[in-house]
Design a protein around this motif. Sequence first.
Motif, PDB file in Angstrom:
ATOM      1  N   CYS A  75       0.850  -1.183   0.000  1.00 49.60           N
ATOM      2  CA  CYS A  75       0.000   0.000   0.000  1.00 49.60           C
ATOM      3  C   CYS A  75       0.891   1.240   0.000  1.00 49.60           C
ATOM      4  O   CYS A  75       1.866   1.301   0.760  1.00 49.60           O
ATOM      5  CB  CYS A  75      -0.918   0.034   1.216  1.00 49.60           C
ATOM      6  SG  CYS A  75      -2.154  -1.291   1.237  1.00 49.60           S
ATOM      7  N   ASN A  76       0.548   2.227  -0.825  1.00 51.64           N
ATOM      8  CA  ASN A  76       1.375   3.432  -0.945  1.00 51.64           C
ATOM      9  C   ASN A  76       1.346   4.304   0.303  1.00 51.64           C
ATOM     10  O   ASN A  76       2.183   5.202   0.439  1.00 51.64           O
ATOM     11  CB  ASN A  76       0.927   4.276  -2.141  1.00 51.64           C
ATOM     12  CG  ASN A  76       1.386   3.765  -3.482  1.00 51.64           C
ATOM     13  OD1 ASN A  76       0.971   4.285  -4.516  1.00 51.64           O
ATOM     14  ND2 ASN A  76       2.254   2.754  -3.522  1.00 51.64           N
ATOM     15  N   ASN A  77       0.377   4.087   1.204  1.00 49.65           N
ATOM     16  CA  ASN A  77       0.405   4.807   2.483  1.00 49.65           C
ATOM     17  C   ASN A  77      -0.255   3.956   3.566  1.00 49.65           C
ATOM     18  O   ASN A  77      -0.841   2.902   3.293  1.00 49.65           O
ATOM     19  CB  ASN A  77      -0.240   6.200   2.370  1.00 49.65           C
ATOM     20  CG  ASN A  77      -1.762   6.169   2.306  1.00 49.65           C
ATOM     21  OD1 ASN A  77      -2.371   5.145   2.017  1.00 49.65           O
ATOM     22  ND2 ASN A  77      -2.382   7.309   2.576  1.00 49.65           N
ATOM     23  N   ASP A  78      -0.137   4.414   4.799  1.00 48.75           N
ATOM     24  CA  ASP A  78      -0.629   3.633   5.939  1.00 48.75           C
ATOM     25  C   ASP A  78      -2.143   3.640   6.062  1.00 48.75           C
ATOM     26  O   ASP A  78      -2.728   2.672   6.559  1.00 48.75           O
ATOM     27  CB  ASP A  78      -0.018   4.157   7.243  1.00 48.75           C
ATOM     28  CG  ASP A  78       1.374   3.616   7.495  1.00 48.75           C
ATOM     29  OD1 ASP A  78       1.771   2.649   6.814  1.00 48.75           O
ATOM     30  OD2 ASP A  78       2.078   4.163   8.370  1.00 48.75           O
ATOM     31  N   ASP A 136       4.306   5.833   6.037  1.00 44.67           N
ATOM     32  CA  ASP A 136       3.954   7.047   6.794  1.00 44.67           C
ATOM     33  C   ASP A 136       4.240   6.919   8.282  1.00 44.67           C
ATOM     34  O   ASP A 136       4.496   7.900   8.953  1.00 44.67           O
ATOM     35  CB  ASP A 136       2.496   7.507   6.629  1.00 44.67           C
ATOM     36  CG  ASP A 136       2.263   8.280   5.349  1.00 44.67           C
ATOM     37  OD1 ASP A 136       3.249   8.815   4.794  1.00 44.67           O
ATOM     38  OD2 ASP A 136       1.106   8.324   4.881  1.00 44.67           O
ATOM     39  N   ALA A 137       4.128   5.696   8.813  1.00 44.53           N
ATOM     40  CA  ALA A 137       4.298   5.479  10.258  1.00 44.53           C
ATOM     41  C   ALA A 137       3.269   6.252  11.064  1.00 44.53           C
ATOM     42  O   ALA A 137       3.594   6.923  12.040  1.00 44.53           O
ATOM     43  CB  ALA A 137       5.723   5.806  10.706  1.00 44.53           C
ATOM     44  N   THR A 143       3.303  -5.919   8.646  1.00 51.32           N
ATOM     45  CA  THR A 143       4.674  -6.409   8.528  1.00 51.32           C
ATOM     46  C   THR A 143       5.678  -5.284   8.729  1.00 51.32           C
ATOM     47  O   THR A 143       6.731  -5.468   9.342  1.00 51.32           O
ATOM     48  CB  THR A 143       4.892  -7.055   7.145  1.00 51.32           C
ATOM     49  OG1 THR A 143       3.836  -7.994   6.906  1.00 51.32           O
ATOM     50  CG2 THR A 143       6.232  -7.756   7.075  1.00 51.32           C
ATOM     51  N   GLY A 144       5.345  -4.107   8.204  1.00 50.03           N
ATOM     52  CA  GLY A 144       6.229  -2.963   8.372  1.00 50.03           C
ATOM     53  C   GLY A 144       5.655  -1.728   7.719  1.00 50.03           C
ATOM     54  O   GLY A 144       4.670  -1.795   6.979  1.00 50.03           O
ATOM     55  N   THR A 145       6.275  -0.595   8.004  1.00 49.48           N
ATOM     56  CA  THR A 145       5.913   0.663   7.377  1.00 49.48           C
ATOM     57  C   THR A 145       7.200   1.466   7.200  1.00 49.48           C
ATOM     58  O   THR A 145       8.286   0.983   7.517  1.00 49.48           O
ATOM     59  CB  THR A 145       4.859   1.428   8.196  1.00 49.48           C
ATOM     60  OG1 THR A 145       4.470   2.617   7.489  1.00 49.48           O
ATOM     61  CG2 THR A 145       5.389   1.818   9.577  1.00 49.48           C
ATOM     62  N   VAL A 146       7.067   2.673   6.678  1.00 47.86           N
ATOM     63  CA  VAL A 146       8.226   3.530   6.455  1.00 47.86           C
ATOM     64  C   VAL A 146       7.911   4.895   7.044  1.00 47.86           C
ATOM     65  O   VAL A 146       6.895   5.505   6.702  1.00 47.86           O
ATOM     66  CB  VAL A 146       8.557   3.655   4.947  1.00 47.86           C
ATOM     67  CG1 VAL A 146       9.801   4.504   4.747  1.00 47.86           C
ATOM     68  CG2 VAL A 146       8.747   2.269   4.316  1.00 47.86           C
ATOM     69  N   PHE A 147       8.765   5.343   7.955  1.00 44.87           N
ATOM     70  CA  PHE A 147       8.537   6.605   8.666  1.00 44.87           C
ATOM     71  C   PHE A 147       8.906   7.777   7.769  1.00 44.87           C
ATOM     72  O   PHE A 147      10.050   7.937   7.365  1.00 44.87           O
ATOM     73  CB  PHE A 147       9.371   6.618   9.946  1.00 44.87           C
ATOM     74  CG  PHE A 147       9.265   7.879  10.765  1.00 44.87           C
ATOM     75  CD1 PHE A 147       8.084   8.603  10.841  1.00 44.87           C
ATOM     76  CD2 PHE A 147      10.361   8.349  11.483  1.00 44.87           C
ATOM     77  CE1 PHE A 147       7.993   9.763  11.608  1.00 44.87           C
ATOM     78  CE2 PHE A 147      10.288   9.503  12.249  1.00 44.87           C
ATOM     79  CZ  PHE A 147       9.096  10.209  12.312  1.00 44.87           C
ATOM     80  N   ASN A 148       7.913   8.596   7.465  1.00 46.04           N
ATOM     81  CA  ASN A 148       8.108   9.843   6.733  1.00 46.04           C
ATOM     82  C   ASN A 148       8.421  10.894   7.791  1.00 46.04           C
ATOM     83  O   ASN A 148       7.520  11.440   8.427  1.00 46.04           O
ATOM     84  CB  ASN A 148       6.828  10.169   5.954  1.00 46.04           C
ATOM     85  CG  ASN A 148       7.023  11.234   4.911  1.00 46.04           C
ATOM     86  OD1 ASN A 148       8.070  11.856   4.821  1.00 46.04           O
ATOM     87  ND2 ASN A 148       5.986  11.466   4.113  1.00 46.04           N
TER      88      ASN A 148
END
Length: 283
Positions: A187-190, A217-218, A232-237
Amino acid sequence: RTELEKYLKETYNADVTVVDGKNDQTEQTNQINSFIAEGVDVLIVNLVQSTSAATVIDLVEAAGIPPVFINREPSEVDMENFTGKISYVGADARQSGTFQGEIIADLGLDAIDLNKNGKVDYIMVEGDPENVDAQYRTEFSVKALEDAGLEVNCLTDQVGNWQQDQAQQIVANALGQYGNDVEVVFCNNDAMAMGALQAIQAANRTVGKDIYLVGVDALSEALEAVIAGNLTGTVFNDHFSQSHSAADAAINYLTGAGNEHYIGCDYVKVTQDNAQEVLDMVK
């Protein structure tokens, strides 16, 4: 927004006015015209649509007001065609997509390949197809899998417009159509990842056991889901780095110090190993 306003006031004693474009580019352009009419010194703009950067640049250039774009990146052409005072502050969306893919690749094919066809079978839920971030996250998440030597198979790629409810429906339909062949959901965002999670749970699938799910987005709720094992995971912006750098850039234009056109801030890969640490930062 909150951190930007706080930092500008506390660090520079700035007079700050914040408005919400309401995800409507016409609304935002009207707001920019109002600020120009008021004679503001500098504008910090989180574009509704990256493709509208040229229009905004033309408006502020004519008014002699330097713009600092934040979070949504104007195209390289728009940045290069303008030689005056202009900066973009943000993270490279290619990095966020790469980190998504690496979170999955790091699990190893044995864990991911639940149907044992030797491939990573995935579905992609995109944000706004005209948005550079969405385009890069879609492309580079898959590229990271391929760069790790994994063979990939896209079951479906659909647009969720950053919206939780749309993503929920897309993933529900995909799970209904492809069943257990769906191994990974990008998914492109949370917000969309949380919608995907609702669909996954409704289909009696379990993240981390028979399907994997990543976002960007975190958001606090996403970080809590990572901690609980439901994402599973996300990416903090990193909004701290972005807001402080944007504020500093705006003040630099006013003091004559000047800025680079591109002021980069790194994303942060988030898994169960560091999700609590990131959550403590953003709360």
